[in-house]
Design an enzyme around this catalytic site. Structure first.
Site, PDB file in Angstrom:
ATOM      1  N   GLY A 166      61.461  -7.633  61.873  1.00 17.71           N
ATOM      2  CA  GLY A 166      61.643  -8.646  62.534  1.00 17.71           C
ATOM      3  C   GLY A 166      62.825  -7.964  63.264  1.00 17.71           C
ATOM      4  CB  SER A 217      64.093  -0.520  64.117  1.00 18.50           C
ATOM      5  OG  SER A 217      62.800  -0.361  63.179  1.00 18.50           O
ATOM      6  CE  LYS A 218      65.027  -5.725  69.127  1.00 17.47           C
ATOM      7  NZ  LYS A 218      66.171  -7.062  68.396  1.00 17.47           N
ATOM      8  NE  ARG A 219      59.237   0.913  62.564  1.00 17.71           N
ATOM      9  CZ  ARG A 219      59.222   0.929  61.634  1.00 17.71           C
ATOM     10  NH1 ARG A 219      57.745   0.359  60.851  1.00 17.71           N
ATOM     11  NH2 ARG A 219      60.306   2.217  60.497  1.00 17.71           N
TER      12      ARG A 219
END
Length: 474
Positions: A244, A240-242
RNA sequence: GGCGCCAUCGUCUAGUGGUUAGGACACAGGAUUUUCAUUCCUGGAACCGGAGUUCAAUUCUCCGUGGCGCUACCA
């Protein structure tokens, strides 16, 4: 084998992310290796999150990766009538039924009973009750009637999977607003598109049994299924976005070559038997086998991806790199719009010297900027190490004078000067080489110094050493 | 909670009822009497736990543990 049809079916609720791209790649690889067709379907059934911009973005990313699809894309939003017809048919032959329970009622009953599945309240409504509700204009969803039994299939990557129908509740196939749900739309579309192999993410394994039931109810043969393990971040959690950058477009913007993204995603969770990991699409096609895909979810490893990317850049011919890098150099104000012949030759030399060290095209403009303009600052660590104090200035002053005397500024010529001088000064050649590199490039690392000096040219080298002399040590 | 899937170096994986458990990335050390962000060499590093089957289990079976997924009038 012209009867092989596969599809990639993204929902346009965001950019194409790495996991989706990998699914698309495997579908494409399978189709191309079997002489089948690779189709595209946009799953945009009434999802408030669906957006046209995303459709374009996803298509752009697919094209960028070289995943050309056959025929026109199918949009689910344009196929409502087909779905409704399928639903009508199933209601008519008793495979589905109207449900008048409102979401609120369902929620309440779920909470009261602690049971997640639908309680079947509307399953046994009588004809007259149904008619009365319909006539009264009560909103009606349609549920599929799941009968007792066992549903199973042989997954091309996971093997045999069995599900007891008692685990599946009477799921909704058409919402009360007349829009079909995903489960129904997928099956109707896959039938319509003559899909022979459904290759998709492992998160769909538990939907598969429901869909098989639907195929049976619709009286169509069930296709082959192959589920792909998901992509995780370094912490083992779903990517996920977490973690990167997750969008294919982000990697494009970062300057990674599309063939590197393609290659890394393809070998993530599957390694060709011959051990070759750096492969072009055509080579991957030759080696690809659905059955070889691992059943374990894989972690996206940026380090290895960088390695793959660098390997591709190294193997790319200078001509092609030139065409890609030139616009980037121009964009960064390092080169004028229309470089003359001399500049063109210089850029080729630059590419030749640096391509083995870069992992993105953008790095040519970033880490390689000193080929086009004097360094503005000196890398702190390298400066402290290689240009410690005034004594370096003295040595470099001497070197500078010697270099100024040179008519022949070839690599062998500058090398001779530096080696002779270091002998005279009774120091190692490195004591001159490192400060020189720092002065001309601003970095403590780079290509071989003599080749670098030759490429940069006498005038530039002299100027930069003079500048460094006035600025260092800081 | 229920159901499903998965489990080999830090990461991606190969592999087998008996192997020194192989490779790649990363990492560490060395070489290139110039660096590494190049190149070459070397090295450390793994079969989740417990039972069972067996002469023998990393491999087969079961249980456990952990991770992930699904369990929506999302897709």
């Amino acid at each position: 084998m012209s009867d092989i049809y596969v599809r990639f079916a993204p929902s346009p609720t965001g950019a194409l992310h790495l996991g989706g791209a990998r699914t698309a790649i495997y579908n494409w690889l399978f189709a191309r290796s079997k002489g089948g067709k690779f189709l595209l379907r946009i799953e945009d059934t009434d999802n408030k999150r669906s957006k046209v911009e995303y459709v374009n973005q996803i298509c752009d990313s697919l094209k960028w990766l070289g995943l050309n699809w056959d025929d026109e894309p199918v949009f689910q939003s344009k196929r409502l009538e087909d779905y409704q017809e399928a639903v009508r048919q199933m209601v008519k032959n008793g495979r589905a039924y109207y449900c008048f329970c409102t979401p609120e009622e369902l929620e309440e009953r779920r909470r009261a009973s602690g049971e997640y599945r639908y309680d079947g309240k509307c399953r046994s409504l009588s004809e007259t009750e149904i008619k009365a509700n319909l006539d009264a204009g009560k909103p009606a969803a349609v549920r599929f009637k799941v009968n007792a039994g066992m549903t199973q299939w042989t997954d091309r990557v996971y093997g045999t999977i069995k599900v007891n129908n008692s685990e599946i509740d009477d799921f909704i196939i058409q919402r009360s607003n007349g829009i079909p749900t995903y489960q129904l739309a997928v099956v109707v579309d896959d039938i319509f598109m003559r899909i022979s192999h459904v290759i998709r993410g492992e998160d769909h394994i538990s939907n598969t049994a429901k869909q098989i039931l639907l195929y049976n109810a619709l009286d169509y043969p069930v296709p082959e299924f192959a589920h792909l393990p998901l992509l995780n971040g370094t912490d083992g959690k779903r990517l996920s976005k977490r973690h990167g950058a997750t969008g294919v477009d982000e990697y494009r913007d970062l300057g990674y070559p599309p063939e590197a993204v393609f290659n890394y995603l393809a070998i993530l969770g599957w390694v060709p038997k011959d051990g070759n990991e750096i492969l072009k699409p055509e080579e991957l096609i030759k080696r690809f086998r659905l059955e070889d895909i691992a059943r374990k979810s894989a972690v996206f490893d940026v380090k290895k991806f960088d390695w793959v990317s660098n390997e591709h850049i190294k193997r790319t011919d200078n001509e092609k790199i030139y065409n890609i890098v030139l616009p980037i150099l121009i964009e960064n104000g390092l080169v004028h719009e229309t470089p003359d012949r001399e500049m063109q030759k210089y850029i080729f030399k630059f590419i030749d010297l640096m391509k083995s060290r870069f992992r993105t095209y953008r790095q040519f403009a970033e880490l390689g900027s000193y080929f086009f303009k004097d360094p503005e600052k000196y890398e702190g660590k390298a400066a402290r190490k290689n240009w410690k104090n005034e004594s370096v200035n003295q040595r470099m002053q001497t070197l500078l004078e010697a270099l100024k005397e040179l008519d022949d500024f070839s690599g062998s010529s500058t090398e001779r000067v530096i080696r002779q001088l270091s002998e005279q000064m009774e120091i190692s050649a490195g004591k001159l080489i490192h400060p020189t590199r720092l002065a001309v490039s601003g970095y403590g690392v780079g290509p071989g110094i003599f080749e670098l000096l030759e490429t940069l040219g006498k005038e530039t080298v002299v100027r930069r050493i003079e500048t460094a002399l006035s600025k260092l040590p800081q």
